[in-house]
Design a protein around this motif. Structure first.
Motif, mmCIF file in Angstrom:
data_model
loop_
_atom_site.group_PDB
_atom_site.id
_atom_site.type_symbol
_atom_site.label_atom_id
_atom_site.label_comp_id
_atom_site.label_asym_id
_atom_site.label_seq_id
_atom_site.Cartn_x
_atom_site.Cartn_y
_atom_site.Cartn_z
ATOM 1 N N SER A 365 0.815 -1.212 0.000
ATOM 2 C CA SER A 365 0.000 0.000 0.000
ATOM 3 C C SER A 365 0.853 1.269 0.000
ATOM 4 C CB SER A 365 -0.939 -0.005 1.208
ATOM 5 O OG SER A 365 -1.773 1.130 1.187
ATOM 6 N N LYS A 366 1.853 1.331 0.882
ATOM 7 C CA LYS A 366 2.702 2.523 0.956
ATOM 8 C C LYS A 366 3.506 2.711 -0.325
ATOM 9 C CE LYS A 366 3.214 2.657 5.985
ATOM 10 N NZ LYS A 366 4.169 2.600 7.121
ATOM 11 N N LYS A 367 3.994 1.610 -0.874
ATOM 12 C CA LYS A 367 4.764 1.695 -2.123
ATOM 13 C C LYS A 367 3.882 2.191 -3.273
ATOM 14 C CE LYS A 367 7.966 -2.054 -0.954
ATOM 15 N NZ LYS A 367 8.459 -3.398 -1.352
ATOM 16 N N MET A 368 2.626 1.733 -3.287
ATOM 17 C CA MET A 368 1.702 2.175 -4.340
ATOM 18 C C MET A 368 1.467 3.682 -4.228
ATOM 19 S SD MET A 368 0.316 -0.475 -6.181
ATOM 20 C CE MET A 368 -1.418 -0.189 -6.472
ATOM 21 N N ARG A 369 1.155 4.142 -3.025
ATOM 22 C CA ARG A 369 0.878 5.566 -2.829
ATOM 23 C C ARG A 369 2.095 6.429 -3.184
ATOM 24 N NH1 ARG A 369 -3.616 6.842 0.169
ATOM 25 N NH2 ARG A 369 -4.748 5.088 1.053
ATOM 26 N N ALA A 370 3.292 5.913 -2.887
ATOM 27 C CA ALA A 370 4.506 6.678 -3.139
ATOM 28 C C ALA A 370 4.943 6.628 -4.592
ATOM 29 C CB ALA A 370 5.632 6.161 -2.247
ATOM 30 N N GLY A 371 4.251 5.824 -5.404
ATOM 31 C CA GLY A 371 4.601 5.748 -6.815
ATOM 32 C C GLY A 371 5.784 4.848 -7.106
ATOM 33 N N GLU A 372 6.154 4.007 -6.156
ATOM 34 C CA GLU A 372 7.294 3.117 -6.364
ATOM 35 C C GLU A 372 6.926 1.915 -7.229
ATOM 36 O OE1 GLU A 372 9.029 2.051 -2.645
ATOM 37 O OE2 GLU A 372 8.991 4.114 -1.880
ATOM 38 N N LEU A 373 5.614 1.630 -7.376
ATOM 39 C CA LEU A 373 5.160 0.484 -8.174
ATOM 40 C C LEU A 373 4.223 0.994 -9.262
ATOM 41 C CD1 LEU A 373 4.416 -1.970 -5.228
ATOM 42 C CD2 LEU A 373 6.395 -2.022 -6.756
ATOM 43 N N LEU A 374 4.733 0.994 -10.496
ATOM 44 C CA LEU A 374 3.948 1.458 -11.640
ATOM 45 C C LEU A 374 4.082 0.454 -12.781
ATOM 46 C CD1 LEU A 374 4.984 5.225 -11.740
ATOM 47 C CD2 LEU A 374 2.743 4.360 -11.074
ATOM 48 N N GLY A 375 3.092 0.416 -13.673
ATOM 49 C CA GLY A 375 3.163 -0.450 -14.844
ATOM 50 C C GLY A 375 3.326 -1.903 -14.458
ATOM 51 N N LEU A 376 4.211 -2.607 -15.165
ATOM 52 C CA LEU A 376 4.412 -4.037 -14.918
ATOM 53 C C LEU A 376 4.832 -4.316 -13.485
ATOM 54 C CD1 LEU A 376 6.310 -4.971 -18.205
ATOM 55 C CD2 LEU A 376 3.940 -5.517 -17.640
ATOM 56 N N GLU A 449 8.898 5.467 -19.109
ATOM 57 C CA GLU A 449 9.080 6.915 -19.236
ATOM 58 C C GLU A 449 8.674 7.622 -17.949
ATOM 59 O OE1 GLU A 449 7.457 10.661 -21.995
ATOM 60 O OE2 GLU A 449 6.821 8.598 -22.431
ATOM 61 N N VAL A 450 7.563 7.192 -17.355
ATOM 62 C CA VAL A 450 7.105 7.801 -16.103
ATOM 63 C C VAL A 450 8.130 7.565 -15.002
ATOM 64 C CG1 VAL A 450 5.306 7.772 -14.331
ATOM 65 C CG2 VAL A 450 4.675 7.609 -16.745
ATOM 66 N N ARG A 451 8.660 6.337 -14.944
ATOM 67 C CA ARG A 451 9.673 6.039 -13.922
ATOM 68 C C ARG A 451 10.923 6.890 -14.118
ATOM 69 N NH1 ARG A 451 7.463 0.636 -14.308
ATOM 70 N NH2 ARG A 451 8.750 0.188 -16.130
ATOM 71 N N ALA A 452 11.341 7.059 -15.385
ATOM 72 C CA ALA A 452 12.529 7.876 -15.658
ATOM 73 C C ALA A 452 12.298 9.326 -15.232
ATOM 74 C CB ALA A 452 12.875 7.804 -17.142
ATOM 75 N N ASN A 453 11.115 9.858 -15.540
ATOM 76 C CA ASN A 453 10.791 11.232 -15.132
ATOM 77 C C ASN A 453 10.767 11.362 -13.615
ATOM 78 O OD1 ASN A 453 10.595 12.052 -17.785
ATOM 79 N ND2 ASN A 453 8.375 11.773 -17.892
ATOM 80 N N ARG A 454 10.240 10.319 -12.949
ATOM 81 C CA ARG A 454 10.207 10.349 -11.484
ATOM 82 C C ARG A 454 11.624 10.374 -10.922
ATOM 83 N NH1 ARG A 454 6.439 9.612 -8.055
ATOM 84 N NH2 ARG A 454 7.862 8.533 -6.642
ATOM 85 N N ASP A 455 12.525 9.604 -11.542
ATOM 86 C CA ASP A 455 13.914 9.569 -11.066
ATOM 87 C C ASP A 455 14.567 10.945 -11.218
ATOM 88 O OD1 ASP A 455 13.638 6.929 -10.430
ATOM 89 O OD2 ASP A 455 14.595 6.175 -12.258
ATOM 90 N N ARG A 462 16.286 16.157 -4.407
ATOM 91 C CA ARG A 462 17.395 15.892 -3.473
ATOM 92 C C ARG A 462 18.435 17.006 -3.547
ATOM 93 N NH1 ARG A 462 17.118 10.519 -5.378
ATOM 94 N NH2 ARG A 462 19.010 10.848 -6.619
ATOM 95 N N ILE A 463 18.752 17.452 -4.777
ATOM 96 C CA ILE A 463 19.750 18.519 -4.935
ATOM 97 C C ILE A 463 19.241 19.830 -4.354
ATOM 98 C CG2 ILE A 463 20.935 19.939 -6.657
ATOM 99 C CD1 ILE A 463 21.192 17.425 -8.388
ATOM 100 N N ALA A 464 17.942 20.124 -4.601
ATOM 101 C CA ALA A 464 17.374 21.360 -4.048
ATOM 102 C C ALA A 464 17.421 21.342 -2.526
ATOM 103 C CB ALA A 464 15.938 21.530 -4.536
#
Length: 535
Positions: A365-376, A449-455, A462-464
């Motif tokens: 659940s937490k991973k889903m909300r945080a966007g860590e699990l997308l697509g496949l 693509e979404v994962r790459a943009n998130r990274d 992190r830099i900010a």
């Protein structure tokens, strides 16, 4: 269905020979025979499962006539329905003998589900073999009274005939699976069936072949029931019949939530009657099965009624939700997995697309909300994951929750699995919690693509944050700091920290102290303090 193996009925053709004892009917079951014929009338493609069913396997002469007509129509490549059967049987001059078109109409009403015709046929063939064995033994007994030759000849002849019957039965028992031709025939029998689109607003999310099971997996509180209701109501309004099954809500509460979506009112306001009745659109193709009626048996019944009323239109079913279905006492363990399999069978039996809402496991659940699990990556996020994933043709998941304003939240809807389409696709959806509406925003993107943009975004954040902490560190210092001082006081990669300090100096947020060094390292301070020190 009458389970009595010696059921009586019209069109009896054969009785067991007898001597002085009472007359007994040969084994048969007219309900099973009628269900085979009715199943073929309702769903022509099941006839490919019945290639080994012969005319004399039927006990009722009327059923023999209908089965012969079905085989003739199939050989001619014609559709099989009440009208075509009537014409074919009338062509042979036998329509009056079976009771006319009324008898054909009865057959279509007697079948519990066309999905089980193979099982019905196996039982009918077994009774046919029983009849043939009884008739063979009875005939041998009659001949034995007047047999003029050596009895061993009669015994040998009878044994040979019974052995042939046993070989026929053994071949039938060995029939496991379907032939290649059976499967290809079914493809072409179903080629003109309309496929069903799952849409959010005007955006198609997935297009499914009828019979598909589609889990919609999301964390608790994500608004998945509102999304499921919006999908089902939009389908009923614009594309075809729909059934919403809710083991959790009363029907008026589910309808109230949908009215809120359609009329832009909160759910509570609708239930208080604040929406004028004439603003609420009619949705005649939608049926709701609420708490007491939320079971598979009732689902079969209501789907049949809708198919009769709206022939040829794609039917969409939503089951909301798997974990809310009550488990029988003592069978709680594994119940959700069993429900998943039962709903998949129901979807295939009724040739509908069935969307089953499912809550994600606590672990994910937490991973889903945080966007860590997308697509496949999100395909295995539901509770009872392994069974739901096996049953699914398409898996849709909600994740990556991002607040937009006080009433709008962004979610990513992933096509995590898509057997007959392109998986690993992500749509951004905005959910307005007050009225429960969902809207697709922008174009679909690949999950990679979404994962790459998130990274990239995460790195920028992190830099900010590192820049803010370094500036705050230097501002709080009472003396200039060396770059090593800043590295020691900061969290992160040394090279990244040094590059960040360099960027801050270049941007004028920090300043080097000319000529000042400590331990071989240049000293850094704020621009104001550096100027004061130099003056």
């Amino acid at each position: 269905m009458n389970a009595e193996p010696h059921s009586n009925g019209a069109g009896q053709r054969r009785r067991a020979p007898h001597g002085s004892g009472p007359t007994r009917l040969l084994p048969h079951n007219l309900d099973l025979e009628a269900s085979i014929l009715g199943g073929v009338i309702l769903r022509n493609e099941v006839v490919v499962q019945l290639d080994d069913l012969e005319l004399d396997d039927f006990y009722d002469h009327r059923h023999v006539v209908v089965w012969e007509a079905i085989r003739n129509l199939r050989l001619a490549g014609c559709p099989i329905d009440v009208v075509t059967l009537e014409a074919e049987i009338e062509r042979g001059g036998k329509l009056g003998a079976i009771g006319g078109i009324a008898f054909l109409g009865e057959l279509a009403l007697r079948v519990p589900t066309p999905d089980n015709v193979r099982a019905y046929a196996d039982d009918v063939r077994l009774m046919s073999l029983q009849r043939k064995a009884i008739l063979e033994l009875s005939s041998a007994l009659e001949r034995a009274y007047t047999w003029p030759h050596d009895p061993s000849e009669l015994i040998g002849e009878t044994a040979a005939r019974l052995q042939r019957l046993d070989q026929i039965g053994e071949a039938s028992r060995r029939r496991v699976g379907r032939t290649w031709d059976d499967c290809v025939d079914e493809i072409y029998a179903r080629k003109d069936e309309p496929w069903t689109e799952i849409r959010v607003g005007n955006t198609p999310i997935a297009t499914c072949r009828n019979g598909s099971f589609v889990p919609l997996v999301a964390p608790s509180g994500a608004g998945k029931s509102s999304l499921a209701l919006q999908i089902i109501v939009e389908h009923a309004l614009h594309r075809g019949p729909a059934v919403y099954v809710t083991p959790e809500l009363d029907g008026d509460e589910a309808a109230g939530r949908s009215v809120g979506q359609l009329c832009s009112f909160s759910w509570a306001a609708v239930l208080r009657g604040e929406v004028p009745r004439d603003l609420i659109p009619a949705v005649p193709r939608l049926r709701l099965l609420e708490i007491g009626d939320a079971n598979v048996e009732k689902l079969h019944r209501v789907v049949g009624e809708l198919r009769d009323r709206y022939p040829g239109q794609p039917i969409l079913v939503v089951w909301d939700y798997l974990q809310a279905s009550p488990a029988p006492p003592g069978k709680e363990r594994g119940f959700v997995a069993n429900m998943s399999s039962e709903l998949r069978r129901a979807a295939k039996a009724e040739r509908v697309v069935l969307v089953a809402v499912s809550q994600t496991s606590t672990e994910n659940s937490k991973k889903m909300r945080a966007g860590e699990l997308l697509g496949l990556d999100a395909a295995a996020t539901g509770a009872e994951t392994s069974q739901i994933e096996r049953d699914a043709y398409v898996i849709l998941t909600l994740g990556d929750r991002q607040p937009i304003d006080h009433e709008t939240v962004s979610w990513k809807l992933s096509t995590a699995k898509y057997r007959l389409g392109v998986p690993d696709v992500v749509h951004e959806l905005h959910y307005r919690g007050r009225v429960g509406t969902w809207e697709v925003v922008g174009e679909a993107k690949s999950a990679s693509e979404v994962r790459a943009n998130r990274d990239v975004d995460k790195k920028a954040k992190r830099i900010a944050e590192l820049k803010r902490s370094i500036v705050a560190l230097v501002q709080a210092s009472t003396r200039p700091l060396s770059k090593q001082n800043i590295i020691d006081a900061s969290t992160g990669n040394d090279r990244l920290i040094l590059n960040t300090v360099k960027e801050l100096i270049g941007a004028g947020d920090l300043a080097l102290m000319p000529g000042a060094r400590r331990g071989g390292s240049a000293l850094v301070w704020t621009p104001d303090k550096a100027r004061e020190e130099q003056s």
